[in-house]
Design an enzyme around this catalytic site. Structure first.
Site, PDB file in Angstrom:
ATOM      1  N   HIS A 118      71.011  42.405  32.975  1.00  0.00           N
ATOM      2  CA  HIS A 118      70.878  43.016  31.659  1.00  0.00           C
ATOM      3  C   HIS A 118      71.542  42.185  30.556  1.00  0.00           C
ATOM      4  CE1 HIS A 118      69.303  46.220  33.995  1.00  0.00           C
ATOM      5  NE2 HIS A 118      69.232  47.059  32.991  1.00  0.00           N
ATOM      6  N   ARG A 170      75.015  45.336  21.342  1.00  0.00           N
ATOM      7  CA  ARG A 170      75.303  46.735  21.601  1.00  0.00           C
ATOM      8  C   ARG A 170      76.692  47.094  21.100  1.00  0.00           C
ATOM      9  NH1 ARG A 170      76.262  49.679  27.385  1.00  0.00           N
ATOM     10  NH2 ARG A 170      77.956  48.180  27.435  1.00  0.00           N
ATOM     11  N   HIS A 174      31.810  30.159  28.375  1.00  0.00           N
ATOM     12  CA  HIS A 174      31.788  31.172  29.418  1.00  0.00           C
ATOM     13  C   HIS A 174      30.566  32.058  29.197  1.00  0.00           C
ATOM     14  CE1 HIS A 174      36.087  30.003  29.461  1.00  0.00           C
ATOM     15  NE2 HIS A 174      36.080  30.374  30.714  1.00  0.00           N
ATOM     16  N   GLU A 193      57.009  48.190  28.381  1.00  0.00           N
ATOM     17  CA  GLU A 193      57.338  47.276  27.290  1.00  0.00           C
ATOM     18  C   GLU A 193      56.118  46.484  26.835  1.00  0.00           C
ATOM     19  OE1 GLU A 193      58.893  47.310  30.226  1.00  0.00           O
ATOM     20  OE2 GLU A 193      60.914  48.021  29.799  1.00  0.00           O
ATOM     21  N   ASP A 241      36.905  42.979  33.960  1.00  0.00           N
ATOM     22  CA  ASP A 241      37.734  43.366  35.102  1.00  0.00           C
ATOM     23  C   ASP A 241      39.156  42.853  34.968  1.00  0.00           C
ATOM     24  OD1 ASP A 241      35.505  44.495  36.620  1.00  0.00           O
ATOM     25  OD2 ASP A 241      34.804  42.419  36.664  1.00  0.00           O
ATOM     26  N   HIS A 272      30.427  32.847  35.618  1.00  0.00           N
ATOM     27  CA  HIS A 272      31.594  33.131  34.790  1.00  0.00           C
ATOM     28  C   HIS A 272      31.813  32.059  33.730  1.00  0.00           C
ATOM     29  CE1 HIS A 272      35.644  34.560  33.787  1.00  0.00           C
ATOM     30  NE2 HIS A 272      36.029  33.302  33.851  1.00  0.00           N
ATOM     31  N   ASN A 308      30.776  43.864  36.140  1.00  0.00           N
ATOM     32  CA  ASN A 308      29.828  42.961  36.810  1.00  0.00           C
ATOM     33  C   ASN A 308      30.262  42.583  38.208  1.00  0.00           C
ATOM     34  OD1 ASN A 308      31.810  40.980  36.424  1.00  0.00           O
ATOM     35  ND2 ASN A 308      30.936  40.382  34.451  1.00  0.00           N
TER      36      ASN A 308
END
Lengths: 656, 656
Positions: A467, A514, A28, A405, A155, A259, A185
């Site tokens: 959940h 839990r 690249h 997160e 970017d 690129h 760029n």
């Protein structure tokens, strides 16, 4: 041009990159050629580093977040004198065995501070490094720790959600020693950036309280002046470097093709003509080499002074610093775990509260432990006695990551890569998907990061299927080098935390319920039984006919099912399996004896079956989930989904 | 207060929510109480809907993105007359079997437009719905499709990376019929929002070209006026509604505790006193009930007029609309696939190019198919003849999502939930982790979304381990209701695309190699053999002694290994397994016959072994990955990691 003016130094990067990409036939070039000038400003004038001491603890960190442009980094490291990146390695760019891999792979001894390529990760890692530095600076003092973190940013990193999270959080936390060089760029893989973006990105940074400067990214003096100003501003800094992608490739520069253009011989010849670089492939004129080597030696006096300051430290401080640098935990750190095991044995406690209690005790013993959660302090209880890390008090040890997160995970990786701190992050297991790209990278890099995931099954009850994890244990176990630990009770919780902190070669996922975990280990003394991954918790009363294999909250269910089976005269063993990965490391005889071949085997786990067949054989049964959960009372769900002793006994009977 | 002023209507929401949460003993009152006024403004004055026709195709869509406050939605639906949400259902909020689940679960016939709870997903779904509407509006005309999409948004949704991606992209694409009501209560689960955020969020939206208004969220008239203005502005609109979290709970409102407070009887009594609501639990005075029912009937004339316009359509247009509404593909859509199968059989082609070619042909046959990728147009080739969807031309059929995988996935879910379009999105398999939370939700909702994941193994070569999936097949297979398809060659590619589009009850992951797939099926005519999930591609020449099981690019390797084994006189069958999920649906006899019990079984897949033991038995062999990949030439990597016929033959021999 054989002088050593900045442009020539930058062109050395350009042609090493061109030659390496031409040779291998891919790569690249866009970034190495476009950003060569801005990183030349950084490396030759500002970055605090010493190429022959890549692990200098107080070095500035540099992250190339747009990792696809990796030849930029390899060129910089080679030119400035990192031994591990030789010219032969660059000639073997992207060949098997070369340290110059397609994307930079974490190798701090080579000068590669983190693995980059998946976009957005690098800048978030950099923010984590800056956070680690800020904490250590407050703790150990500016004489010992006082360095900056730089990231080269494309970017892509800024469009990614994780990038946006990090802009917001780094500004909020006032990570003032963090500087981004944005290689602006105006071009992405699809073409002009306005195909998909019309934000004013500089304004985006400003509203998150960053110091923003905008310069011509090909003007080394301008970039250098901006870097100087960035150092004197208390905010994190973003320097927008306007550049031309693939600068120096005639007919290609400034276009989409730059690129990831291939570079045929004709194009590299044209570039040589255009940039007045008459030197053969991979040859760098000696004056330029010397100037770059000087850059790599520029901070030798700073290094010597630092070394002397360290040598002059009182012995205890010196030992502390050595310990932190080497990633060793303090002498006796396990003691609270051992004590806890003995105290807690036999008591039912909420799984995640157990972890919170353990982290609280561990944090008292391990001052480099930094905890945090994405807006789940109350539900996960991992703050307790810890003060918050804030812009005003960067000596705090609990990070309120906000509802971010992904940034949390990537910043934890950055903290671990920086070294000197032990990051702990906790969220619900279902949200581990939000940071999953970072779990993979922690595992690939071998970073010792303990992730804590709570609310681990349908047994959370009424919050419903969004959940309730069902596929997560399998998907975490699929990640190579991820140690997955799902303790069954308080004793195993302490054992698993011990294992996670001992694991220095990769991340651990500590999975907690839990709900209350009834005790299955009545005696918390003695060896760490979880360390074998799976062990016979209870043997059959006679010659074993049945083996129940279970993890986490389902071990207690196995205990109850065994009671019933034994009452019927069926000799039944229980194997608790807190960690499949550790079990796989045991020898074949141990594994065989534990699994009980020839016995009726039934696995129990409130999750999908994927992977269990390995331990159940072709005839084994499984009590688990086949689809998503539901919203309802915990007891109703247990009945509905068959997490009952009756159901387990049925599975066994059908096979007896 | 028994009048029907807006405040009373909002209080009806409040007390249904209070009563339901009190009864079950948990829930999240913060949002239903805080946002009751703003949604009352929306539902009683602006939202185009008819409660007795929840599936009206041209209804406005409403998404409660902060799904934890689900009682808000259930109250709205119940009060405005949705039959499926009765008072008894609300009394059973969060009980097993109630449609009033802990978080809203996709049920359009109940008025629940999408599943929410994982933060940020709802607003991204809403953006997808608005995109679908914009496309259909251009295509079918404003007489038939002309509706708006509203989302109620909490702080969490805006902090999440996916939320930030969507703000940026929705503004860029000019989704002018999208309106967010931001319930700005300055409070999150951890406490005051400034613990983790100091961005000016209104400015954040403005710089992405949104129309932003700021109002008192408890002033129904002010919110209503803002909603009116939003409709006349061509930009997407964000209305910042300043509110007090848990408004109406004395001593709790405005505090952190309000977010997920339990409501004891004393607190609900205090709320009744404070808000002057003397009515018993779950009782709504008839005038208020009548006013709400009127809101649910308000658009009956609009519905009738629309129905008449539809009835007056020329038959062909009418049939088209019916087809789109019902999610049926056009007659004969499979024809291009069948033709392609026959043309392509026997030819080696790049996997992802095959998919690009197929999508191009399918898009010609299926005008509702919308493609897109996150800045990987060139590498994934799924644009081809399609025009871009842009702010200026919303009739385009290819979305440049930018480098925003997560937004892409969640918007695709929203498009599918909206209906009338077939969203296709493609990215690299490693980046599926970036959108993984959306894969789970598509599967949980049962949305027919084809995700395409390319560059599926170490065989991509030089880009290195960050870009080489190893754990992804396992982790996708772990997701319940996700159909994973990994075709071996051109014929299977066409078959798998056919299966994915026929799959109307859940998402599909179509996994493609980047490299050329040598042909393993020489004849592309006849039945879709991939539809069985696994099938005997080649039987042993004599009584079968060995079964090689493989997927995708490894099937060709199995073919070569078989050739060698047969040359040695070892009768060997090859089972191609494009989809484990489909194979599991076959009867036991077929599965047994296919797997060849008693034969030596060896699995081959360029991925981790997790899950394979199910098909290999306890003695089976596996040729795959045990860790991460490496950067190097494809052929070097194949040798290095053992993807060679020699290695496969060795695995077999060791077991013969």
């Amino acid at each position: 041009m054989t002088g050593t003016e900045p442009r020539a130094l930058a062109d050395a990067i350009r042609f090493l990159s061109i030659d390496a990409i031409e040779r291998v036939g891919e790569g690249h070039p866009g970034t190495p050629l476009g950003a060569a000038d801005s990183v030349t400003a950084l490396f030759t004038r500002h970055l605090k580093f010493l190429a022959r001491e890549p692990l200098w603890f107080d070095r500035d960190r540099f992250v190339e977040s747009n990792g696809h442009g990796s030849m930029l980094l390899y060129s910089l490291l080679h030119l400035s004198g990192y031994e591990a990146i030789g010219l032969d390695d660059i000639k073997r760019f992207r060949e098997l065995g070369s340290p110059c891999e397609g994307h930079p792979e974490y190798a701090p001894a080579h000068g590669i501070e983190t693995t980059t390529g998946p976009l957005g990760q690098g800048i978030a890692n950099a923010a984590g490094m800056a956070l680690a530095e800020a904490y250590l600076n407050r703790w150990l003092g500016s004489d010992i720790i006082d360095h900056r973190t730089y990231a080269l940013v494309g970017d892509g990193c800024l469009q990614e959600g994780v990038g946006q999270e990090v802009i917001s959080l780094a500004g909020h936390l006032g990570l003032g020693k963090l500087t981004f060089l944005w290689d602006d760029n105006q071009m992405t893989d699809d073409g002009a950036i306005d195909l998909a973006l019309s934000d004013d990105m500089a304004a985006r940074f400003r509203l998150s309280h960053w110091h923003v400067q905008e310069v011509d990214g090909h003007d080394v003096e301008a970039v250098s002046a901006a870097l100087l100003l960035a150092k004197s501003d208390p905010r994190p800094s973003m320097i927008r470097c306007t550049t031309v992608i693939g600068r120096g490739l005639p007919g290609v520069e400034g276009t989409r093709a730059a690129h990831s253009a291939r570079i045929p011989a004709s194009l590299s010849a044209a570039a040589r003509a255009a940039l007045n670089w008459p030197h053969p492939a991979f040859e760098i004129p000696e004056p330029i080499r010397a100037a770059w080597r000087a850059a790599g030696e520029r901070d030798a006096p700073a290094f010597e002074a630092w070394t002397q300051r360290v040598a002059a430290l009182p012995p205890e401080r010196r030992r502390l610093l050595d310990r932190l640098r080497e990633g060793r935990l303090p002498e006796g750190w396990e003691a609270p775990l051992r004590t806890f095991r003995e105290e807690a044995a036999g008591k039912a406690q909420s799984g995640i509260a157990l972890s919170g209690e353990l982290v609280d005790r561990l944090a008292a013993a391990i001052p480099e432990m930094l905890s945090g959660a994405p807006d789940l302090e109350g539900a996960t209880q991992h703050k307790r006695s810890l003060k918050a890390f804030t812009a005003a008090d960067q000596g705090g040890r609990y990070v309120h990551y906000g509802i971010r997160e992904h940034a949390m995970g990537a910043m934890m990786n950055g903290m671990a890569a920086h070294g000197g701190v032990v990051p702990v992050g906790v969220t619900y297991l279902v949200f581990s998907d939000y940071l999953r790209p970072t779990l993979r990278l922690a595992a690939m890099m071998g970073l010792p990061v303990p992730f804590v995931f709570s609310h681990d099954s349908v047994h959370i009850g009424r919050n419903g299927p969004t959940h309730q994890p069902v596929e997560y244990l399998a998907s975490l176990r699929a990640i190579p080098n991820m140690l997955v630990l799902r303790p069954a009770d308080a004793v195993e919780a302490a054992e698993c935390w011990e294992i996670a902190l001992q694991n220095r070669t990769g991340p651990s996922s500590l999975i907690f319920a839990r709900q209350a975990l009834p005790p299955v280990r009545r005696d918390g003394s003695g060896e760490n039984r979880s360390a074998k991954g799976a062990y016979v918790l209870e043997e059959g009363s006679g010659p074993r006919r049945v083996t129940l294999l279970a993890t986490g909250s389902e071990v207690a269910l196995a205990v109850e099912a065994r009671r019933r089976l034994e009452a019927e005269g069926v000799s039944t063993a229980i194997v608790s399996m807190p960690s499949w990965e550790l079990f796989e490391r045991q020898d074949a005889a141990y594994r065989r004896a534990t699994l009980g071949p020839g016995t009726v085997r039934v696995g129990i786990e409130a999750a999908v079956r994927l992977g269990w067949d390995r331990y159940l054989g072709e005839e084994g049964g499984f009590v688990g989930m086949t689809g998503y959960g539901a919203s309802g009372a915990e007891a109703d769900l247990a009945r509905h989904f068959g997490f009952t002793p009756e159901r387990v006994v049925e599975e066994v009977r059908a096979r007896l």
